[in-house]
Scaffold this active site. Structure first.
Site, PDB file in Angstrom:
ATOM      1  N   HIS A 121     -45.260 -20.915  51.104  1.00  0.00           N
ATOM      2  CA  HIS A 121     -45.430 -21.069  49.659  1.00  0.00           C
ATOM      3  C   HIS A 121     -46.654 -21.940  49.353  1.00  0.00           C
ATOM      4  O   HIS A 121     -47.269 -21.807  48.298  1.00  0.00           O
ATOM      5  CB  HIS A 121     -44.195 -21.728  49.036  1.00  0.00           C
ATOM      6  CG  HIS A 121     -42.990 -20.845  49.008  1.00  0.00           C
ATOM      7  ND1 HIS A 121     -42.144 -20.719  50.092  1.00  0.00           N
ATOM      8  CD2 HIS A 121     -42.486 -20.040  48.045  1.00  0.00           C
ATOM      9  CE1 HIS A 121     -41.165 -19.880  49.777  1.00  0.00           C
ATOM     10  NE2 HIS A 121     -41.354 -19.456  48.552  1.00  0.00           N
ATOM     11  N   ASP A 161     -44.015 -10.300  50.278  1.00  0.00           N
ATOM     12  CA  ASP A 161     -43.465 -11.521  49.718  1.00  0.00           C
ATOM     13  C   ASP A 161     -44.280 -11.816  48.458  1.00  0.00           C
ATOM     14  O   ASP A 161     -45.294 -11.158  48.188  1.00  0.00           O
ATOM     15  CB  ASP A 161     -43.556 -12.665  50.736  1.00  0.00           C
ATOM     16  CG  ASP A 161     -42.498 -13.744  50.514  1.00  0.00           C
ATOM     17  OD1 ASP A 161     -41.911 -13.795  49.406  1.00  0.00           O
ATOM     18  OD2 ASP A 161     -42.258 -14.542  51.434  1.00  0.00           O
TER      19      ASP A 161
END
Length: 610
Positions: free
Chosen positions: A256, A329
């Site tokens: 992330h 993702d």
């Protein structure tokens, strides 16, 4: 909140718009038999639908996007403002009208998941908007409902043990049943693609992003549980998504916020990372999610796997033989944005072999970049058609062309039922792991240790609707006849808070401490040491990573619950009090904090009361 429209008019509207889907693709969902003739007939109809789409509609089908609001047409003003700022539209319906997106992902923070009836209404509103387009196409609505520490739909939906807890239980039947329950409840509210199960093998205890989201550290054990959950979800009518290909289990960087590098050799990848994905494919997995990680042994270019043709086409498609949907993702994560700009990422992902582009930070930039790449000849329209056909096949398989809508009656019949909640409790009991039990201290009874102080960490609820953990633990003890008091000391307890806990322990018969990812420098260690020094017996419960036990000393017993959702904490209390037997076994090794080469508790460790 229930739909305010009278039932007959609402049903009439749904029927009319469902008819639009049927007209767009007559008979597709009747063709669900595995015969070649049926498949060929379905594909002929899908190709005919595809041929009617404009280039702009085709580009839209590739995107799965977030949108703020509890309603597709009438969100709160704050959500309208957020949508205008981030996407340039006011509502989900406007998003679909402008960009023709093929899917929408739900998040609790986007206010999509207030309660089951509201979610069902939102899903129906989204499908109405999809079928109101010039080329009517239903949407594939998705979310991350892994259970355990990642949950977007909370109570009153059933909350189930997460992956590592199921790994501790070791039961394929329990894993399949948990997924079947979760899938049925998602389908009832209109969510038909779930980004679970996690197929990463957690071989790195310091992994900051996977951890208890993985079933464990043994590739074959993980593979068996992944396959069981794939079957459970898909039997319930939800597309399962194994993630994060080619394997995110051995990283110390969170993708992330950065771009991790996996240093496994090709042979190590085959042995450690590949088995769960092979098992998922063999189980008929509907979709696979990519990882924003660099694996030099699989692709020396330095590109993240999401943008790697050698990994996604060469290995996943050609070597593993996977022909289902590949979804990225989130494209808002730093791991995929560090090397290329946001306008290049979606184009490179499609060139690598991706089908669905998930949640770009700026949809307009991403959408127009793909459109331009086709018009400039960098991407062919045939390449887009290849991915869109996979997406349409999945929508057809799920029955979305026949009837994309859900009903309040089905929500009431399915979501958070007594039977589902009871199954969740029983499954959770079989996952709780007893790591330490000095002198057979546990179980304790309300007669031997009636007064209990519960202290420890109170991280925010994974589902946004349960907890805090100390309150949940104290409440479960009270229900069993103990006199329990909760005192939140936090993940990083201050000296003053520690002194308060020590003072509160006076006169108690037992102190229960909920620990959370204890590090070498964590003041949680000081908290436990000071409580042990009072002479009152201390029991610790690791409410996230089981590795905490390597850094805590002096406690009489330690349990691992693998998550701090209510279902797992209540099960841990039942085990502590002897209302249930400890049956869980460690699915990961716990190494010494001082000497990582030394294993304190091996895979399979778990004490019993017998």
């Amino acid at each position: 909140m229930h739909d305010p429209a009278p039932a007959p008019s609402r049903r009439t509207l749904l029927t009319v718009t469902a008819a639009a889907a049927a007209a767009a693709l007559t008979g597709v969902t009747a063709l669900t038999t595995p015969s070649h003739a049926a498949d060929a007939g379905r594909d002929d109809r899908l190709r005919a639908l595809l041929s009617r789409m404009s280039l702009e509609e085709k580009v839209g089908q590739l995107f799965v996007m977030r949108v703020y609001g509890h309603s597709a047409t009438a969100p709160d003003q704050a959500d309208i403002d957020a949508n205008l700022k981030e996407i340039g539209v006011r509502t989900a319906a406007e998003l679909i009208e402008r960009y023709h997106v093929g899917g929408i992902i739900y998040f609790a923070w986007a206010h999509n998941t207030r309660d089951p009836h509201q979610i069902a209404d939102l899903s129906n509103g989204i499908q109405r908007a999809g079928l109101a387009q010039a080329t009517p196409v239903p949407l594939l609505i998705s979310t991350d409902q892994e259970h355990g520490i990642v949950c977007r739909v909370g109570a009153p939906a059933t909350l189930l043990p997460g992956a590592m807890a199921l790994g501790a239980g070791g039961s394929h039947a329990d894993a399949r049943k948990a997924a079947q329950i979760a899938g049925a409840e998602l389908a009832a509210v209109g969510i038909r693609q779930n980004y679970a199960p996690v197929a990463d093998v957690n071989v790195n205890p310091a992994n900051p992003v996977i951890g208890v989201r993985s079933y464990g550290s043994d590739p074959e054990a993980v593979a068996g549980l992944v396959a069981a959950q794939v079957k459970g979800y898909q039997r319930a009518g939800v597309a399962a998504t194994s993630k994060h290909f080619p394997g995110h289990g051995d990283t110390a960087v969170d993708s992330h916020y950065g771009l991790p590098t996996i240093t496994h050799t090709r042979a190590q990848w085959d042995e450690l990372d590949a088995p769960p994905f092979r098992a998922a494919i063999a189980a008929g997995i509907d979709s696979i999610m990519t990882a924003h990680i660099v694996v030099p042994a699989l692709d020396p270019s330095g590109d993240p796997a999401t943008l790697s043709r050698p990994i996604l086409t060469g290995i996943l498609r050609e070597q593993l033989g996977y022909d289902g949907v590949v979804v990225t993702d989130s494209l808002g994560m730093e791991g995929v944005r560090t090397k290329y700009g946001d306008e290049r990422v979606p184009v490179l992902a499609l060139k690598a072999g991706v089908d669905q582009l998930l949640n770009p930070p700026n949809l307009s930039v991403a959408w127009h970049a793909v459109l331009k790449a086709v018009r400039d000849g960098e991407l062919t329209e045939a390449r887009l058609d290849e991915s869109i056909l996979r997406i349409l096949r999945l929508k057809a398989k799920l029955g979305l062309f026949k009837d994309p809508y859900v009903s309040h009656a089905e929500v009431d019949r399915t979501v958070g039922t007594a039977a589902h909640l009871a199954h969740a409790d029983r499954i959770a009991e079989r996952t709780t792991t007893l790591l330490v039990n000095e002198g057979g201290f546990l179980p304790v009874s309300r007669r031997s240790h009636p007064r209990v102080l519960v202290v420890g960490a109170d991280p925010a609820s994974p589902s946004g609707t349960t907890g805090p953990p100390t309150t949940t633990l104290a409440g479960a003890l009270t229900e069993l006849g103990f006199t329990a008091r909760a005192l939140s000391t936090g993940i990083t307890p201050t000296a003053a808070r520690i002194e308060e806990a020590v003072a509160a322990a006076a006169g108690q018969d037992l102190v229960v401490v909920g620990t959370y990812n204890v590090s070498a420098a964590s003041p949680q260690r000081t908290l436990v040491a000071r409580l042990v020094a009072t002479g009152v017996p201390v029991v610790t419960i690791a409410i996230r990573n089981p590795y905490d036990v390597a850094r805590i000393q002096g406690q009489r017993a330690t349990l691992a619950s693998y998550s701090w959702t209510d279902v797992e904490l209540r099960a841990a209390v039942r085990v502590l009090a002897g209302q249930a037997e400890p049956r869980g076994r460690l699915p990961v090794p716990v190494q010494s904090a001082q000497d990582p080469a030394k294993v304190l508790f091996p895979v399979g460790h778990g004490l019993t009361y017998a």
